[in-house]
Each structure stands twice: as C-alpha cells, then as structure tokens.
Design an enzyme around this catalytic site. Sequence first.
Site, PDB file in Angstrom:
ATOM      1  N   ARG A  16       2.747  -3.698  16.334  1.00 12.81           N
ATOM      2  CA  ARG A  16       4.031  -3.748  15.673  1.00 12.81           C
ATOM      3  C   ARG A  16       3.552  -4.244  14.165  1.00 12.81           C
ATOM      4  O   ARG A  16       4.523  -4.366  13.298  1.00 12.81           O
ATOM      5  CB  ARG A  16       4.886  -4.911  16.099  1.00 12.81           C
ATOM      6  N   ASP A 103      -2.432 -15.704  17.843  1.00  8.02           N
ATOM      7  CA  ASP A 103      -1.360 -15.301  17.031  1.00  8.02           C
ATOM      8  C   ASP A 103      -0.452 -16.346  17.009  1.00  8.02           C
ATOM      9  O   ASP A 103       0.836 -16.164  16.575  1.00  8.02           O
ATOM     10  CB  ASP A 103      -0.702 -14.070  17.582  1.00  8.02           C
ATOM     11  N   GLU A 155       9.444 -14.347  33.538  1.00  6.98           N
ATOM     12  CA  GLU A 155       9.320 -13.683  31.963  1.00  6.98           C
ATOM     13  C   GLU A 155      10.962 -13.352  31.847  1.00  6.98           C
ATOM     14  O   GLU A 155      11.575 -12.786  32.731  1.00  6.98           O
ATOM     15  CB  GLU A 155       8.482 -12.090  32.149  1.00  6.98           C
ATOM     16  N   ALA A 381      -7.485 -20.570 -34.374  1.00  4.56           N
ATOM     17  CA  ALA A 381      -6.726 -19.484 -33.849  1.00  4.56           C
ATOM     18  C   ALA A 381      -7.479 -18.406 -33.854  1.00  4.56           C
ATOM     19  O   ALA A 381      -8.147 -17.945 -35.052  1.00  4.56           O
ATOM     20  CB  ALA A 381      -5.342 -19.468 -34.336  1.00  4.56           C
ATOM     21  N   ASN A 387     -19.867 -12.611 -26.594  1.00  2.00           N
ATOM     22  CA  ASN A 387     -20.990 -13.148 -25.724  1.00  2.00           C
ATOM     23  C   ASN A 387     -21.900 -11.913 -24.987  1.00  2.00           C
ATOM     24  O   ASN A 387     -22.887 -12.160 -24.594  1.00  2.00           O
ATOM     25  CB  ASN A 387     -20.627 -14.097 -24.592  1.00  2.00           C
ATOM     26  N   SER A 406      -9.985 -20.210 -38.496  1.00  2.00           N
ATOM     27  CA  SER A 406      -9.351 -19.346 -37.829  1.00  2.00           C
ATOM     28  C   SER A 406     -10.082 -17.994 -37.877  1.00  2.00           C
ATOM     29  O   SER A 406     -10.687 -17.656 -38.708  1.00  2.00           O
ATOM     30  CB  SER A 406      -8.010 -19.027 -38.395  1.00  2.00           C
TER      31      SER A 406
HETATM   32  C1  UD1 Z   1       3.310 -14.460  27.396  1.00  3.29           C
HETATM   33  C2  UD1 Z   1       3.814 -15.292  28.801  1.00  3.29           C
HETATM   34  C3  UD1 Z   1       5.288 -15.901  28.666  1.00  3.29           C
HETATM   35  C4  UD1 Z   1       5.142 -17.041  27.244  1.00  3.29           C
HETATM   36  C5  UD1 Z   1       4.638 -16.155  26.218  1.00  3.29           C
HETATM   37  C6  UD1 Z   1       4.301 -17.144  25.118  1.00  3.29           C
HETATM   38  C7  UD1 Z   1       2.611 -14.313  30.507  1.00  3.29           C
HETATM   39  C8  UD1 Z   1       3.082 -13.167  31.837  1.00  3.29           C
HETATM   40  N1  UD1 Z   1       3.745 -14.456  29.949  1.00  3.29           N
HETATM   41  O1  UD1 Z   1       4.131 -13.466  27.300  1.00  3.29           O
HETATM   42  O2  UD1 Z   1       5.610 -16.720  29.705  1.00  3.29           O
HETATM   43  O3  UD1 Z   1       6.308 -17.286  26.971  1.00  3.29           O
HETATM   44  O4  UD1 Z   1       3.196 -15.379  26.404  1.00  3.29           O
HETATM   45  O5  UD1 Z   1       3.886 -16.401  23.887  1.00  3.29           O
HETATM   46  O6  UD1 Z   1       1.538 -14.625  30.508  1.00  3.29           O
HETATM   47  N2  UD1 Z   1      -3.532 -10.903  25.709  1.00  3.29           N
HETATM   48  C9  UD1 Z   1      -4.750 -10.607  25.561  1.00  3.29           C
HETATM   49  N3  UD1 Z   1      -5.135  -9.470  26.898  1.00  3.29           N
HETATM   50  C10 UD1 Z   1      -4.155  -9.166  27.388  1.00  3.29           C
HETATM   51  C11 UD1 Z   1      -2.632  -9.610  27.181  1.00  3.29           C
HETATM   52  C12 UD1 Z   1      -2.491 -10.300  26.316  1.00  3.29           C
HETATM   53  O7  UD1 Z   1      -5.660 -11.057  25.337  1.00  3.29           O
HETATM   54  O8  UD1 Z   1      -4.477  -8.151  28.226  1.00  3.29           O
HETATM   55  C13 UD1 Z   1      -3.134 -11.927  24.462  1.00  3.29           C
HETATM   56  C14 UD1 Z   1      -2.460 -11.238  23.317  1.00  3.29           C
HETATM   57  O9  UD1 Z   1      -3.103 -10.719  22.434  1.00  3.29           O
HETATM   58  C15 UD1 Z   1      -1.677 -12.639  23.032  1.00  3.29           C
HETATM   59  C16 UD1 Z   1      -1.522 -13.434  24.290  1.00  3.29           C
HETATM   60  O10 UD1 Z   1      -2.402 -12.916  25.040  1.00  3.29           O
HETATM   61  O11 UD1 Z   1      -2.462 -13.262  21.902  1.00  3.29           O
HETATM   62  C17 UD1 Z   1      -0.220 -13.430  24.720  1.00  3.29           C
HETATM   63  O12 UD1 Z   1       0.141 -11.981  25.140  1.00  3.29           O
HETATM   64  P1  UD1 Z   1       1.335 -11.463  24.899  1.00  3.29           P
HETATM   65  O13 UD1 Z   1       1.595 -10.014  25.130  1.00  3.29           O
HETATM   66  O14 UD1 Z   1       2.153 -11.921  23.721  1.00  3.29           O
HETATM   67  O15 UD1 Z   1       2.349 -12.339  26.081  1.00  3.29           O
HETATM   68  P2  UD1 Z   1       3.862 -12.288  26.295  1.00  3.29           P
HETATM   69  O16 UD1 Z   1       4.388 -10.928  27.076  1.00  3.29           O
HETATM   70  O17 UD1 Z   1       4.632 -12.555  24.901  1.00  3.29           O
HETATM   71 MG    MG Z   2       3.744 -12.831  22.780  1.00  3.95          MG
END
Ligand code: UD1
Ligand code: MG
Length: 451
Positions: A16, A103, A155, A381, A387, A406
């Site tokens: 996004r 993030d 969730e 001025a 240079n 000047s």
């Molecule tokens: C997750 C939590 C949710 C919480 C939220 C907070 C789960 C199932 N849910 O949801 O309860 O409120 O975070 O932000 O965990 N990432 C990976 N590999 C993956 C998936 C994700 O590295 O396979 C990383 C993403 O880059 C991100 C973080 O994990 O930095 C969280 O992933 P994201 O997809 O944002 O989780 P949410 O669905 O928002």
């Molecule tokens: Mg998230």
Amino acid sequence: MNDVAAVIMAAGKGTRMKSITPKVLHPIMGKPMLAYVLDALDGMQVGDRILLVGHGSEAVAAAVGERARTVVQEPQNGTGHALQVAYPHLAEGARAVLVVSGDQPLITEEMLRRLVERHQTSGAAVTMLTALMPGETDLGRVIRGADGTVARIVEAREASVEERAVREVNLGTYCFDRGYLQEYLPRIGQRRNVQNELYITDLIWMAVEAGRAVQAVDSGDPDASIGVNSRKELAEVTRVLRERVNEKWMVEGVTLVDPASTFIHPDVVIGRDTVILPFTTLEGKTRLGDGCTIGPSARIVDSRLGDRVTVQNSVLLEVLAADDCSIGPFAYLRPGTDLGRKVKVGDFVEIKKSRLDDGAKVPHLSYVGDAHIGQRVNIGAGTITCNYDGKNKHHTEIEDDVHIGSNTNLVAPVRVGKGARTGAGAVVTRDVPAGATVVGVPARALRESPA
Ligand code: UD1
Ligand code: MG
C-alpha cells in the site's frame, strides 16, 4: 539485557505504500523508519537482533548493516510463521525473546523496557504490549476471561460484535519465554483462521490452555498502535514523532513560537531560551546554544551554533558558528563554513569551506569559497572569491583588519595583507602587501596622491 534477543518483523510487502523503496526504509524526520526501532533496542542494550525481511530485500539488509542479522522469510505465511523462521537463528544464551515490528516507530524504548521488566518479574510465558483505543480500529482485540486475565487475541475481521466492542488491543509487540517458544512455536496453526496464515497470537491462547501465565502491559498511548502501511500513516507517524520532540524541547526551556510549523529532528540538541520562529527545520546532528533566535524559515542541517546566534530565512549545511553570530536573511552557508565570534553574514551571501575569524563581516551579496578571512575584516557588497579556474579550486587569504571594497574580485590563489584595502570594482590578481591600497583592473597599488 544480555539474556534478551529481539526479532524485528519486517517481511511484509508494504504494497500500500506504492513505492520502489522498501517500507521500513522510508525516512521519518531524517532517519529510516526502521532506525527508530533499532535505536530503541540500542537503548535497551538488546544485542542480538534478527530482522525478518522478504525476498529481494537486499536494500533493507544493506541499510541495517551490522545493526541486525537479516533472515529471509519466503513466502510470508503470517506472523507466527515469521517467528518460526527467525527462531533457529536466535543466540544460544537468550532466555527471553522480544518481538517488535519494523513499521511501528512510535513504540518507545520506555514501553519496551516496561514490557521486558514485567515479563522478567512475572515469569509469564508471554507478555504483550497493549493500548486502550478511543475509537474504531482494525487491531486484534484482547479478550479477557471471567477472572479478568487475558484469554486470547481475536483479529478484528474475525471478531463477534461484542468482541469488536472491546477497546483493549494487541500492539503486536511481545516478550516470550524462550523455553515456552521452544515447545509451542511448532504447534501454531492448530486452529484455522480466515486468512489461512500462521498467527503469532496462537501463542497466547495456547499458553492459557497450558496453564501458563500471560501478562498484558498497557503502553499508555493509543498513538503507539499506529503502524505504517500507507503514506497517510507515514504522515501521521511523522506528526506524532514531531510533536513528541517539540514537546520535549519546550519542557527543556526552548520557545517554539509555532510548533505546528517547526520540524526538529530527533538527534538535534537545543540550549535554553533559544527561540524558534515559524517554518524552521533543524536536521541531523545540529546543536544550538542558549539564547539563539532561529527563523523564521531557517533550515539548519548538521551544524553547531554557539550562544545568542541569530539565523533568519537562511540555509546552513554543516556549519560551525561561534557565539553572537548574525546570519541572514537569505544566506546560504555550505559545508566547511566556520564562523568565529560575532561574525556577521548578511543577505544574499554564499559561503563554503571558509573560516571567518572573530568580528569579520560579509554583509551583502557575496560569494566566499575556500578562503580564510581574518578578524574584523569587512567584505564589501558584491565581492567574489574567484576560487575556480575551471580545473582546480584555489585559496584566498585575507589577513586581519582588511577592507575589501564593493564588487572586488579576488582571483585565487591570492593573499591580501593585514590592514590593506581594495577599491570598488578591483580585480585582485596578485598578492596585496600589508597596509597597501589597490585599485583597478587588474588591481595595482595606489600612489599616495592619485592624479
Ligand atoms: C498483527 C496481529 C494483531 C495486532 C497487529 C498489531 C496477528 C495474527 N495479528 O496483525 O493482533 O493487533 O499485528 O499491528 O499477528 N510480518 C512478517 N511476515 C509475515 C507477516 C507479517 O514479517 O508473514 C510482519 C509485517 O511486516 C509487520 C508485522 O509482521 O511488520 C505485523 O504484520 P501485519 O500483517 O501488519 O499483522 P496484522 O494483520 O496487522
Ligand atoms: Mg499491521
């Protein structure tokens, strides 16, 4: 915190953002988003860090360098899968595993510290960071049992109407007991979910069912929940970080006339009674002394200013300025500008790689490059240090108490001796002896009584 290891989740695609730059490398107030997370871990002295990245994230690996060990998660099969991929890479000695997201730069060192401390004193299997949200959110809800203890995370998209009404949310930041992970991490995924992913949050209900304690620590700040998934959230996070920094400096005794148009990067240091006027940006490792007046419309990058310095409508890049200097309006001071005390640099002046000694003045419309200008020198001025001969840069030396008329052109390399003077419009191509007056094109010494 030697027995704590950290896993930083950053393998998500960041679709996004619609960017060729990986999401966690987008800069916020001069630093990549990820640097805020790493700085917080530095502050806590968590040495062992695993950074999960997606396939093709060489840029992220290169940007973190030695600050974390990167591990590729491919495909990305959910937060639980991410931790499974990271787990075998954790250092032997780690007894607790702190999980953070790359993030979420608004989660502070102080919040992480409270999370880990509670984890260590409670002996829980899992301790999670939460927030109480004032309004609607897409974050996972913390579902508590009849006795008030945490039972599970649901969730938002899978929650019932009553569950969605819960205001306590999961921030996705956890501290896990190593032994608990060893045993239960492989068991994630036994209950299916709508996304058909492995959820890290399974570790919460599994702990409860195994009779192990789960703790929740309130971050105390709903803003901490903001994760950057879009440019809009990037702007929101930037605003919150900016407000936090601005408030800190106001508490320390700095006047911000208009905080909403003042941008102070996180590593800047500002002395007391300094006044920052609107539309000012202070960047990088800039340090300002006490009692300065900065702005309106100043941009100061990686510069060091003494006390009582004024800077109006000007750009300063890697500048040193001692006490009581006056800069601008409309000055452009480039790297290597070094101003002694009480130096005045006025309007439409550009300076680079030059030292100006105490009390020197360049009041209007001049270019000074590769020069040393002595004490109390006045540059008229329109004066230019020529240079550059098309191939090389050359030095201009102007000794103490010189008066440059000047519109003088100083054709470098050239030296103007102590107390000498140049006439208006002089083109100085040869060294001027101390005390002499030179005029004309090319400049020649003036006889005692000119015709
Ligand atoms: C997750 C939590 C949710 C919480 C939220 C907070 C789960 C199932 N849910 O949801 O309860 O409120 O975070 O932000 O965990 N990432 C990976 N590999 C993956 C998936 C994700 O590295 O396979 C990383 C993403 O880059 C991100 C973080 O994990 O930095 C969280 O992933 P994201 O997809 O944002 O989780 P949410 O669905 O928002
Ligand atoms: Mg998230």
